[in-house]
Design a protein around this motif. Sequence first.
Motif, PDB file in Angstrom:
ATOM      1  N   ALA A 176      31.508   3.361 -11.225  1.00  0.00           N
ATOM      2  CA  ALA A 176      31.841   2.061 -10.648  1.00  0.00           C
ATOM      3  C   ALA A 176      31.463   0.968 -11.627  1.00  0.00           C
ATOM      4  O   ALA A 176      30.430   1.046 -12.298  1.00  0.00           O
ATOM      5  N   PRO A 199      32.162  -5.212  -4.356  1.00  0.00           N
ATOM      6  CA  PRO A 199      33.351  -4.678  -5.021  1.00  0.00           C
ATOM      7  C   PRO A 199      34.595  -5.523  -4.866  1.00  0.00           C
ATOM      8  O   PRO A 199      35.431  -5.555  -5.756  1.00  0.00           O
ATOM      9  N   LYS A 236      35.940   0.603  -8.490  1.00  0.00           N
ATOM     10  CA  LYS A 236      35.505   1.990  -8.536  1.00  0.00           C
ATOM     11  C   LYS A 236      36.431   2.788  -9.456  1.00  0.00           C
ATOM     12  O   LYS A 236      37.631   2.560  -9.483  1.00  0.00           O
ATOM     13  N   ARG A 244      27.952  -1.257 -11.579  1.00  0.00           N
ATOM     14  CA  ARG A 244      26.867  -0.395 -11.129  1.00  0.00           C
ATOM     15  C   ARG A 244      25.628  -0.725 -11.946  1.00  0.00           C
ATOM     16  O   ARG A 244      25.667  -0.756 -13.168  1.00  0.00           O
ATOM     17  N   ASN A 291      25.613  -1.475  -6.544  1.00  0.00           N
ATOM     18  CA  ASN A 291      26.882  -2.002  -7.030  1.00  0.00           C
ATOM     19  C   ASN A 291      26.954  -3.493  -6.742  1.00  0.00           C
ATOM     20  O   ASN A 291      26.378  -3.978  -5.764  1.00  0.00           O
ATOM     21  N   ALA A 341      34.945  10.784  -7.256  1.00  0.00           N
ATOM     22  CA  ALA A 341      34.256   9.601  -7.760  1.00  0.00           C
ATOM     23  C   ALA A 341      33.750   9.862  -9.176  1.00  0.00           C
ATOM     24  O   ALA A 341      33.162  10.903  -9.465  1.00  0.00           O
TER      25      ALA A 341
END
Length: 755
Positions: A55, A297, A633, A58, A294, A52
Amino acid sequence: MAFAYAPYLIANLRHGLELGIKPWLAPADAFSELVNCHLDQGVLYKRNGRAAFGALGRNDVELLTAGSGNLLSGLNPGFEDGVLAPWALTETAPADATPTVTSGSAHRGIYKLGVTVANPGAVSGDLALSSPQITMANGLLYLFKLAGRSTGADSRMVKVRIYQGAATIFEETLELFPVAWGWTEYSLVFTAGGIVNPEACVFSLEFGGMGNSPFHLDDLSLEVIGWSGNLVNLPIAPGDLVIGGGAEVFTDDGAGNLTGDQGGVGEVDYATGACWLEFADPPAAGAAVRATYNREPSAFPCMGMFNYSTSGGSQDLLAWDTKRVHRLNEGIGQFDDIAGADLFSGNDDEFIWMVNWLNRGFMTNGRDRIYVYDGLSLIPLTIDLSEPPDGVNDLNSAYLIFPYKDRLVFLRTSEGGNFYPARARWTKVGKYDESDPLAYVDAPTDKWIVGAAFIRNELVVFFERGIWLLRYTGDSRQPFRWVRVDPNEGLIPKMGLIDFNNEAVGLGPTQLIGTDGVEIYNLDDKIPNLVLSMNQEALQYCYATALDELRQMWMSYPSVGQPVPDRILVLNYEEKSFATYQLPHMVTGYYQESEDLTWDEIEETWDEMERSWDDRTLQGGYPVVLGGDSQGKIWKLNSGGSDNGEPIEMIALTGRLNPFIKKGRQARLGWVEFLVNRDPLCELTVEYFLDHETSPYLAETLPLDDGSGSEQIWVRSYVGCEAQFHRLRLYNKAVNQSIVIHAIMPYFAEAGRLH
């Protein structure tokens, strides 16, 4: 029966020379399928993992900076001595009121305040005890506490009021009952609002009631206990909200309920952003309480990643979803929304295109207005094409943008509300926002422009059907003209085209094609069913990127039945070998580490680390490959030995092996040796198939360690099977196991006739 086995080396020429054996097959010719592994200079590598990175959407929002506990206690330390200062006691009416302050012993830990009023009148502010200015903030949840009593037989009234100028922030009238009733305690919770100057709030008590008995006030306190307001950048992803920074951390259960680790409670509405929380353990003075979360998504896939180059040589990593532009904030490791508003309205297959020119970045999704980024802000591009000029933008959109011969060239434009699918428009020399009305040329075709790339110094433009050059003429009046290269081939995805020094490679309607600007040729002879393995209804999602440092081209694509990309085609463009990675990325991009990584920044343990400490990918300035997925992401690729903790499944399937096929003879496979990197933590499973069978007749798991301490070792697998041809399937599914195979040496003996 003795068999005359002989080795048949599968390796590149370098290993053939080292081993003193001429290679029988090059690795690129020996494998028919490579999944999550690839060839580089004839060596087979299991791919690295992903981790990761960030994102889009975010958010890291400061909700409040906590006050100093009881906002009133520090203002009145002299009350116990009968001293009002720094408080003020004021009288306006009636004239015969004679207020006094009576000192007394502390009651229940804070202080005791007695106010004697001869003729208090009504609660109207005639007599008021007011504090110096205190600091408060809108949206904070406050708890006000007060204990009081009348010293006589009559009840007394007190109005609690917090104000700023003429504006009232909070107001409540309380009754203090007669002495025989004892102390009355009040706890009032309210949310502050209407504050213009946070540091200029005043707390006051306005007295009144019946009779003229003195009364006592005690346990006077005003504290921040929570927050109430609206979060921005919606909708919020359920289960992702974390609020912390004080003594208590709140987490989201995915159903809108917030729970503090010290017992606090709260709620959030994911759609509207309305949120409140109440602390069980209020934050300490000066503590900044922040909310991180977030956006939902599924609504915001990543639509592109590009580096904006500043005039000073540094770079900003920009990333887009379908609506907004984000910039990597290296200091906190997250992507910030630059404009804080929606700039685009494209679909999830309308990828962002951006180029750098004149210290600016020019971005377009092919549908909406072009935006210009200068390193600080985003400004809509205005190009006035009216005669005479009226100062109004006439270039509504462009599908692609290129700096070309000291001009900015726009391809497939919308101008003044009209669509020109085969147009090239350009700006004046050295200008990005000035273009003559006639500074364009339309290709003589009814097909639409889909993609473009530079080959050497010429711009090759791919249409749905047809490939053209936009050739520079040197004529200042008409600097460009169209030259047709091929009328039949074309391009399907806008981002499915990549340029190398002397050629451009892209995904055509039926095959992977290349051109040097003169000839057209297909590149997928070794994988003729490549396009058929893709979802034919979703080819517009294919996205290509060149990884020059690895001599690879990556193209993400949706496999059959998948709506968005879930695979990456990997082409080693020097060796013409192909592989497939199981990675679900919509887009790929680059990021340069500004400094060498330290040990503290690497999450793997020493035993888990599959790279040498001086690996070039760990060095500052080395380009890090990033992948953006359909949920917004961002992932760091070629990183570590797992896919965010999940094992990587490597499959390498050979072609049909029989060195005696031209003699019409079968082959007996005695054993196979593998030259591998020694690693006591790794093992390789080898499965053997004969003829057209789909189930292996033999499977063996080989430890890649012989205890020798050598860097490379040979490991052997015994077989002993006769067939018309043999196939090997090399397999590994584990975390932190780096498989490197330098050579494969099967030992064959000639057997019976083919049938």
